[in-house]
Design a protein around this motif. Structure first.
Motif, PDB file in Angstrom:
ATOM      1  N   MET A 144     -23.632  11.763  11.472  1.00 10.82           N
ATOM      2  CA  MET A 144     -23.395  12.829  10.523  1.00 10.82           C
ATOM      3  C   MET A 144     -24.545  12.880   9.513  1.00 10.82           C
ATOM      4  N   LYS A 145     -24.994  14.094   9.231  1.00 12.54           N
ATOM      5  CA  LYS A 145     -26.015  14.307   8.226  1.00 12.54           C
ATOM      6  C   LYS A 145     -25.315  14.725   6.939  1.00 12.54           C
ATOM      7  N   LEU A 146     -25.527  13.953   5.873  1.00 14.08           N
ATOM      8  CA  LEU A 146     -24.869  14.202   4.592  1.00 14.08           C
ATOM      9  C   LEU A 146     -25.922  14.244   3.501  1.00 14.08           C
ATOM     10  N   VAL A 147     -25.813  15.207   2.601  1.00 17.85           N
ATOM     11  CA  VAL A 147     -26.690  15.289   1.436  1.00 17.85           C
ATOM     12  C   VAL A 147     -25.817  15.498   0.197  1.00 17.85           C
ATOM     13  N   ILE A 148     -26.205  14.831  -0.885  1.00 20.75           N
ATOM     14  CA  ILE A 148     -25.512  14.970  -2.160  1.00 20.75           C
ATOM     15  C   ILE A 148     -26.387  15.807  -3.082  1.00 20.75           C
ATOM     16  N   LEU A 149     -25.784  16.785  -3.735  1.00 18.84           N
ATOM     17  CA  LEU A 149     -26.500  17.641  -4.673  1.00 18.84           C
ATOM     18  C   LEU A 149     -25.923  17.487  -6.070  1.00 18.84           C
ATOM     19  N   ASP A 150     -26.791  17.407  -7.051  1.00 13.41           N
ATOM     20  CA  ASP A 150     -26.358  17.597  -8.427  1.00 13.41           C
ATOM     21  C   ASP A 150     -26.049  19.093  -8.569  1.00 13.41           C
ATOM     22  N   ARG A 151     -25.317  19.477  -9.607  1.00 15.28           N
ATOM     23  CA  ARG A 151     -24.953  20.887  -9.767  1.00 15.28           C
ATOM     24  C   ARG A 151     -25.881  21.608 -10.747  1.00 15.28           C
ATOM     25  N   ASP A 152     -25.714  21.342 -12.040  1.00 15.74           N
ATOM     26  CA  ASP A 152     -26.463  22.065 -13.070  1.00 15.74           C
ATOM     27  C   ASP A 152     -27.949  21.739 -12.990  1.00 15.74           C
ATOM     28  N   GLY A 153     -28.766  22.786 -12.849  1.00 12.77           N
ATOM     29  CA  GLY A 153     -30.209  22.605 -12.740  1.00 12.77           C
ATOM     30  C   GLY A 153     -30.697  22.498 -11.311  1.00 12.77           C
ATOM     31  N   VAL A 154     -29.764  22.356 -10.369  1.00  9.55           N
ATOM     32  CA  VAL A 154     -30.117  22.265  -8.950  1.00  9.55           C
ATOM     33  C   VAL A 154     -29.547  23.477  -8.204  1.00  9.55           C
ATOM     34  N   ILE A 155     -28.242  23.694  -8.333  1.00  7.13           N
ATOM     35  CA  ILE A 155     -27.579  24.836  -7.689  1.00  7.13           C
ATOM     36  C   ILE A 155     -27.535  26.023  -8.644  1.00  7.13           C
ATOM     37  N   ASN A 156     -27.172  25.757  -9.884  1.00  3.43           N
ATOM     38  CA  ASN A 156     -27.049  26.809 -10.888  1.00  3.43           C
ATOM     39  C   ASN A 156     -27.939  26.518 -12.081  1.00  3.43           C
ATOM     40  N   GLU A 157     -28.220  27.569 -12.834  1.00  3.64           N
ATOM     41  CA  GLU A 157     -29.031  27.447 -14.045  1.00  3.64           C
ATOM     42  C   GLU A 157     -28.361  26.471 -14.996  1.00  3.64           C
ATOM     43  N   ASP A 158     -29.157  25.635 -15.640  1.00  9.89           N
ATOM     44  CA  ASP A 158     -28.642  24.692 -16.632  1.00  9.89           C
ATOM     45  C   ASP A 158     -28.767  25.325 -18.014  1.00  9.89           C
ATOM     46  N   ARG A 159     -27.987  24.821 -18.947  1.00  8.26           N
ATOM     47  CA  ARG A 159     -28.025  25.309 -20.325  1.00  8.26           C
ATOM     48  C   ARG A 159     -27.975  24.106 -21.260  1.00  8.26           C
ATOM     49  N   ASP A 160     -28.737  24.158 -22.337  1.00 15.28           N
ATOM     50  CA  ASP A 160     -28.696  23.072 -23.321  1.00 15.28           C
ATOM     51  C   ASP A 160     -27.323  22.969 -23.985  1.00 15.28           C
ATOM     52  N   ASP A 161     -26.607  24.102 -24.071  1.00 19.03           N
ATOM     53  CA  ASP A 161     -25.277  24.098 -24.675  1.00 19.03           C
ATOM     54  C   ASP A 161     -24.158  23.986 -23.622  1.00 19.03           C
ATOM     55  N   TYR A 162     -24.493  23.503 -22.435  1.00 20.15           N
ATOM     56  CA  TYR A 162     -23.558  23.275 -21.330  1.00 20.15           C
ATOM     57  C   TYR A 162     -23.108  24.586 -20.678  1.00 20.15           C
ATOM     58  N   VAL A 163     -22.916  24.517 -19.376  1.00 18.36           N
ATOM     59  CA  VAL A 163     -22.341  25.627 -18.628  1.00 18.36           C
ATOM     60  C   VAL A 163     -20.825  25.486 -18.802  1.00 18.36           C
ATOM     61  N   LYS A 164     -20.207  26.462 -19.490  1.00 18.73           N
ATOM     62  CA  LYS A 164     -18.825  26.306 -19.931  1.00 18.73           C
ATOM     63  C   LYS A 164     -17.832  27.229 -19.240  1.00 18.73           C
ATOM     64  N   ASN A 165     -18.326  28.239 -18.500  1.00 15.90           N
ATOM     65  CA  ASN A 165     -17.409  29.192 -17.877  1.00 15.90           C
ATOM     66  C   ASN A 165     -18.103  29.887 -16.709  1.00 15.90           C
ATOM     67  N   THR A 166     -17.364  30.733 -16.022  1.00 12.36           N
ATOM     68  CA  THR A 166     -17.910  31.384 -14.825  1.00 12.36           C
ATOM     69  C   THR A 166     -19.016  32.381 -15.157  1.00 12.36           C
ATOM     70  N   THR A 167     -18.992  32.956 -16.337  1.00 20.21           N
ATOM     71  CA  THR A 167     -20.051  33.882 -16.733  1.00 20.21           C
ATOM     72  C   THR A 167     -21.369  33.132 -16.902  1.00 20.21           C
ATOM     73  N   GLU A 168     -21.296  31.926 -17.448  1.00 21.04           N
ATOM     74  CA  GLU A 168     -22.497  31.112 -17.659  1.00 21.04           C
ATOM     75  C   GLU A 168     -22.954  30.402 -16.385  1.00 21.04           C
ATOM     76  N   TRP A 169     -22.094  30.354 -15.369  1.00 23.71           N
ATOM     77  CA  TRP A 169     -22.450  29.712 -14.099  1.00 23.71           C
ATOM     78  C   TRP A 169     -23.231  30.743 -13.272  1.00 23.71           C
ATOM     79  N   VAL A 170     -24.561  30.610 -13.273  1.00 21.33           N
ATOM     80  CA  VAL A 170     -25.448  31.557 -12.591  1.00 21.33           C
ATOM     81  C   VAL A 170     -26.278  30.785 -11.576  1.00 21.33           C
TER      82      VAL A 170
END
Length: 183
Positions: A1-27
């Motif tokens: 099996m090929k498995l990869v682990i991804l971080d979320r904020d800054g890798v999949i979605n834009e990161d924010r200094d004030d945290y990604v807090k809701n679906t609108t901020e999850w881009v």
């Protein structure tokens, strides 16, 4: 099996200094959804491991986190991909838990859940703590320059054998084209 682990904020979605807090901020970051789809279609299992101390800090609750992850799953699915699991640490930096990166608790949980070998297990992140978490167990640290990745690279001190890529799309293409087919 090929498995990869991804971080979320800054890798999949834009990161924010004030945290990604809701679906609108999850881009999503440009081409990240395609990258996950390409991995999935090439036989990779994709798991997300993410520190979410915004919960402990009272910035958002489990309902908001679940909504963000539902959006992520939906958009990845629409792109033709799949995320097999999301593992998160809800604790703050001073909580003393074993799961918060740079500790390898989430990595160990994922490896156990998916019966994966730790040696050489790739993890893609944008911060030193992501790289340290996978390096601590003999995995393959992969840094992307998105999110905090550019600053992480500039600071130096990366674990030995860290691979560096412009973004998740480039890292995924590397895995698809160059990683040993069977783990």
């Amino acid at each position: 099996m090929k498995l990869v682990i991804l971080d979320r904020d800054g890798v999949i979605n834009e990161d924010r200094d004030d945290y990604v807090k809701n679906t609108t901020e999850w881009v999503p970051i440009e081409h990240s959804l395609e990258a996950i789809a390409n991995l999935t279609q090439s036989g990779w299992r994709v798991v997300v491991a993410t520190n979410q101390s915004g919960i402990a800090r009272g910035l958002f609750d489990m309902h908001a986190l679940n909504a963000m992850h539902e959006k992520m799953h939906r958009l990845v699915g629409q792109a033709g991909g799949r995320i097999d699991a999301v593992v998160f640490c809800p604790h703050g930096p001073d909580h003393g838990c074993e799961c918060r990166k740079p500790l390898p608790g989430m990595v160990l949980e994922i490896a156990e859940r998916f019966n994966a070998k730790l040696q050489g297990l790739p993890m893609i992140g944008d911060s030193l703590r992501d790289l340290e978490a996978i390096s601590a167990v003999g995995g393959l640290p992969m840094l992307v320059k998105t999110g905090k990745g550019g600053k992480t690279l500039a600071k130096g001190g990366l674990p030995e054998s860290t691979l560096v890529f412009n973004d998740l799309y480039d890292a995924a293409e590397h895995l698809i084209n160059h990683f040993e087919a069977q783990r």
